[in-house]
Design a protein around this motif. Sequence first.
Motif, mmCIF file in Angstrom:
data_model
loop_
_atom_site.group_PDB
_atom_site.id
_atom_site.type_symbol
_atom_site.label_atom_id
_atom_site.label_comp_id
_atom_site.label_asym_id
_atom_site.label_seq_id
_atom_site.Cartn_x
_atom_site.Cartn_y
_atom_site.Cartn_z
ATOM 1 N N GLU A 119 0.831 -1.201 0.000
ATOM 2 C CA GLU A 119 0.000 0.000 0.000
ATOM 3 C C GLU A 119 0.871 1.259 0.000
ATOM 4 O OE1 GLU A 119 -3.706 1.157 2.810
ATOM 5 O OE2 GLU A 119 -3.256 -0.972 2.610
ATOM 6 N N ALA A 120 1.906 1.251 0.843
ATOM 7 C CA ALA A 120 2.776 2.429 0.944
ATOM 8 C C ALA A 120 3.536 2.650 -0.367
ATOM 9 C CB ALA A 120 3.755 2.257 2.101
ATOM 10 N N LEU A 121 4.000 1.575 -1.015
ATOM 11 C CA LEU A 121 4.731 1.718 -2.279
ATOM 12 C C LEU A 121 3.800 2.248 -3.373
ATOM 13 C CD1 LEU A 121 6.862 -1.565 -2.311
ATOM 14 C CD2 LEU A 121 7.652 0.738 -1.780
ATOM 15 N N LEU A 122 2.545 1.766 -3.373
ATOM 16 C CA LEU A 122 1.594 2.212 -4.394
ATOM 17 C C LEU A 122 1.314 3.704 -4.284
ATOM 18 C CD1 LEU A 122 -0.975 -0.724 -4.422
ATOM 19 C CD2 LEU A 122 0.241 0.157 -6.416
ATOM 20 N N ASP A 123 1.377 4.209 -3.060
ATOM 21 C CA ASP A 123 1.086 5.629 -2.853
ATOM 22 C C ASP A 123 2.136 6.538 -3.469
ATOM 23 O OD1 ASP A 123 -1.284 5.409 -1.633
ATOM 24 O OD2 ASP A 123 -0.500 5.401 0.419
ATOM 25 N N GLU A 124 3.307 5.989 -3.779
ATOM 26 C CA GLU A 124 4.396 6.806 -4.304
ATOM 27 C C GLU A 124 4.568 6.491 -5.799
ATOM 28 O OE1 GLU A 124 6.766 9.061 -5.397
ATOM 29 O OE2 GLU A 124 6.615 9.370 -3.224
ATOM 30 N N PRO A 125 4.122 7.392 -6.696
ATOM 31 C CA PRO A 125 4.153 7.081 -8.128
ATOM 32 C C PRO A 125 5.526 6.646 -8.638
ATOM 33 C CG PRO A 125 2.953 9.120 -7.732
ATOM 34 C CD PRO A 125 3.543 8.698 -6.413
ATOM 35 N N ARG A 126 6.600 7.156 -8.049
ATOM 36 C CA ARG A 126 7.929 6.797 -8.551
ATOM 37 C C ARG A 126 8.312 5.361 -8.213
ATOM 38 N NH1 ARG A 126 10.034 10.809 -11.170
ATOM 39 N NH2 ARG A 126 11.670 9.359 -11.729
ATOM 40 N N LEU A 127 7.543 4.738 -7.332
ATOM 41 C CA LEU A 127 7.865 3.361 -6.940
ATOM 42 C C LEU A 127 6.881 2.368 -7.562
ATOM 43 C CD1 LEU A 127 8.657 4.063 -3.180
ATOM 44 C CD2 LEU A 127 10.228 4.034 -5.120
ATOM 45 N N ARG A 128 6.247 2.786 -8.660
ATOM 46 C CA ARG A 128 5.218 1.950 -9.268
ATOM 47 C C ARG A 128 5.765 0.592 -9.698
ATOM 48 N NH1 ARG A 128 0.475 3.216 -12.005
ATOM 49 N NH2 ARG A 128 0.304 5.050 -10.724
ATOM 50 N N ARG A 129 7.005 0.573 -10.164
ATOM 51 C CA ARG A 129 7.559 -0.711 -10.630
ATOM 52 C C ARG A 129 7.605 -1.712 -9.501
ATOM 53 N NH1 ARG A 129 13.037 0.348 -13.841
ATOM 54 N NH2 ARG A 129 13.054 -1.911 -13.660
ATOM 55 N N GLN A 130 8.177 -1.299 -8.372
ATOM 56 C CA GLN A 130 8.265 -2.218 -7.228
ATOM 57 C C GLN A 130 6.871 -2.613 -6.754
ATOM 58 O OE1 GLN A 130 10.135 0.585 -7.537
ATOM 59 N NE2 GLN A 130 12.231 0.187 -6.861
ATOM 60 N N ALA A 131 5.963 -1.628 -6.705
ATOM 61 C CA ALA A 131 4.621 -1.891 -6.188
ATOM 62 C C ALA A 131 3.886 -2.892 -7.079
ATOM 63 C CB ALA A 131 3.837 -0.588 -6.094
ATOM 64 N N ALA A 132 3.969 -2.684 -8.401
ATOM 65 C CA ALA A 132 3.247 -3.566 -9.323
ATOM 66 C C ALA A 132 3.781 -4.998 -9.234
ATOM 67 C CB ALA A 132 3.371 -3.042 -10.757
ATOM 68 N N LEU A 133 5.086 -5.121 -9.054
ATOM 69 C CA LEU A 133 5.685 -6.452 -8.968
ATOM 70 C C LEU A 133 5.277 -7.161 -7.674
ATOM 71 C CD1 LEU A 133 7.678 -8.637 -9.856
ATOM 72 C CD2 LEU A 133 9.527 -7.258 -8.914
ATOM 73 N N LEU A 134 5.423 -6.474 -6.548
ATOM 74 C CA LEU A 134 5.076 -7.107 -5.266
ATOM 75 C C LEU A 134 3.587 -7.414 -5.193
ATOM 76 C CD1 LEU A 134 7.267 -5.016 -2.812
ATOM 77 C CD2 LEU A 134 7.491 -7.458 -3.267
ATOM 78 N N ASP A 135 2.759 -6.511 -5.727
ATOM 79 C CA ASP A 135 1.319 -6.739 -5.693
ATOM 80 C C ASP A 135 0.950 -7.968 -6.529
ATOM 81 O OD1 ASP A 135 -0.986 -5.892 -4.487
ATOM 82 O OD2 ASP A 135 -1.523 -4.412 -6.009
ATOM 83 N N GLY A 136 1.599 -8.112 -7.672
ATOM 84 C CA GLY A 136 1.335 -9.267 -8.525
ATOM 85 C C GLY A 136 1.747 -10.571 -7.858
ATOM 86 N N LEU A 137 2.915 -10.563 -7.222
ATOM 87 C CA LEU A 137 3.381 -11.765 -6.533
ATOM 88 C C LEU A 137 2.464 -12.104 -5.351
ATOM 89 C CD1 LEU A 137 5.407 -14.031 -5.853
ATOM 90 C CD2 LEU A 137 6.830 -12.325 -4.689
ATOM 91 N N ALA A 138 2.125 -11.084 -4.561
ATOM 92 C CA ALA A 138 1.288 -11.324 -3.384
ATOM 93 C C ALA A 138 -0.077 -11.885 -3.788
ATOM 94 C CB ALA A 138 1.120 -10.040 -2.576
ATOM 95 N N ALA A 139 -0.638 -11.360 -4.883
ATOM 96 C CA ALA A 139 -1.956 -11.837 -5.322
ATOM 97 C C ALA A 139 -1.899 -13.309 -5.710
ATOM 98 C CB ALA A 139 -2.453 -10.999 -6.498
ATOM 99 N N GLU A 140 -0.808 -13.718 -6.360
ATOM 100 C CA GLU A 140 -0.700 -15.132 -6.741
ATOM 101 C C GLU A 140 -0.552 -16.019 -5.522
ATOM 102 O OE1 GLU A 140 2.192 -15.866 -9.807
ATOM 103 O OE2 GLU A 140 1.198 -14.447 -11.167
ATOM 104 N N LEU A 141 0.267 -15.573 -4.578
ATOM 105 C CA LEU A 141 0.443 -16.381 -3.366
ATOM 106 C C LEU A 141 -0.885 -16.486 -2.617
ATOM 107 C CD1 LEU A 141 3.890 -14.978 -2.156
ATOM 108 C CD2 LEU A 141 3.450 -17.188 -3.259
ATOM 109 N N ARG A 142 -1.616 -15.366 -2.559
ATOM 110 C CA ARG A 142 -2.910 -15.355 -1.853
ATOM 111 C C ARG A 142 -3.863 -16.355 -2.509
ATOM 112 N NH1 ARG A 142 -4.558 -10.329 -2.990
ATOM 113 N NH2 ARG A 142 -2.983 -9.527 -1.570
#
Lengths: 167, 466
Positions: free
Chosen positions: B156-179
Amino acid sequence: MDADTTAWESSSVARVVPPARPRKLAKVPFVELAEGRLQGVVSSGSDIDRVYVSSIAAAGHGYNCSTNNNRPCGGLGGAPCKHLRALADEAVLQYGIERVARYLRADVDGAASTGADLIAALSGGREPAPAAIVFSRFLRHLTYLELPVTTEPIPELHWFPATGAAR
Amino acid sequence: MLATPLKELLDQAPDGLPEAFAVVGGFDDALVHGLARLGEERAAALSALAGAVAATPLGERAADAAAKAAAGSVTDDDLAVLAGARAALLGAAHDALLDSLDTALGRTRAPLEPAAAAPPAADPFAGARSWLRELAIAGWRGVDHDLVAAAGQTIEALLDEPRLRRQAALLDGLAAELRACCPVAAMPRPPVRRWADLWTRALLFARPGAAPGIGEDVPSVSGRLFVLGVDVHEHATAVQVQAHGVLEPAGGEPPRLVRTSVAAAKVDTIVGPALWRLFGGYPVLLGALAGRHALEVTGLPLLASGDLIWHDDRAVAGEPFDPFAVARIRLAGALAPAVPALDRHPVRIAEPVLAEDYTIERGERPALRLGEARLEFDLDRLPSCGPLTPELVAASTACIGLVRWDAGRWLLQPLAVAATVKRKPVVAHGGEWATGPTDPKVVKAEARSGDAVAVLRERAGRLLRR
Ligand SMILES: [Zn+2]
């Protein structure tokens, strides 16, 4: 181990989560299989500012429905209300009945295809549920749409090819 | 694409490739079971990984990290070194594969300029690193709902920072698959290579300055852009449209292969043609994709990676053109971009090509046959937001596509096809529906389900700001 298993294990782009199927969002804007429940948000038919938070637990199939202000749903008597029935219908559209039934550990037969079939296979009664948490998850879900579009490349997304044309 | 060099490409894997993947596989297996339960065999696999990079500057540190992992006292830095060793091996595999592909295509590639040292940056990644360490220690088999949920606030914190979109999109994608796979212990076989890739990538980018963004010193280009096809990337909460094309720079410099991207955050219920509605702020680009006309661009930043940073207000529509004709004339001579050091991974190989005069081999895995060469189509990569279908590909006589490599084989991802359907010639492009679907059946289905983006934006407007 057959060739397909090996290919799946050694693929960088193995498809893990099937994409959601398109459905009409007006009535039930949010459905998820999470935290051990089928849960979601149903828009009120009469008041555009009010939503209902409905959920069915995988363990014991207890269900509940309340407004986002935590008032119990008036339609909830000895059976699931219309919001819970709508939630089940839309979950089946979004995920397919097989995936929903598996998550809820509900025993549906092979002919089952609708939300009503799913509800009929449940055995639980009314039980308390964390409506506030579900509602805040919905708000969090909505915040994704507020994030700005970016034109800087995201190379990481090469691991996530779009799919689904085999409709 | 020519038959003889294609056949050579398909027949000869680069030297050392199977060995490199065997070493990577050993590390990936350790991640399945978790560093807390290494055992002798998997500890040896970590040493083998360290051994494979022994001759590099990482060598000594990697050996040390493998030993510490075996002793059960691994630190964040040790994990980063092991991830770096794995990435270095796959980087070498990428280089060898891309080199043989360039040879087969007769493609000239710009040399990689050394990157400037990143300026010191803040470190918002401590939460991400700690989650990734917990994952590595537990192993995929040990992932449960609580462990996945632990990433929530970090993402959530990474998503809030537009410059960190790459990291956020990657972690969110991984977390969703694990979930979706929880508890992973109940899964018959986890996607071993994939999750190790995502974990490695996430860890390497969970460091200050790893993805510094676009600096002031990026050169700008002007000229005429011909988009040959679009590649679409998507997970539940992100979508990226990447247009591949040829840029004819103003001033008569030789043409270059470029890509330009737009990416949006989304939710899982926005799928199919509705995805395009997220990019309503880019009418010039979308109009060119749908209308197949060239774009006259002025002063767009062009990264060394070949990524043209799109600004819709710096482009105007040009003349309509035939992408197959432009591909035929321009692809062979265009200069291909260098691949940035950290992006060197086989998954990143996506080389635009034109294939024609082939025959189709149907069957479970349809392929094109060009002389003696047989190249499989990647039909899993046909996006739901466009008109391409497996049937159209099977009926095709020409194809603009991306050559890709995955799980030990070369594949062709179709971006546009010319086909014969019911004895009539048809042409279909992935970007055709960018300004709305053109297939009456799809138009009807869209009308039935309503505008998902508008519905959710209305709900957000009403419920979020209270
Ligand atoms: Zn209700």
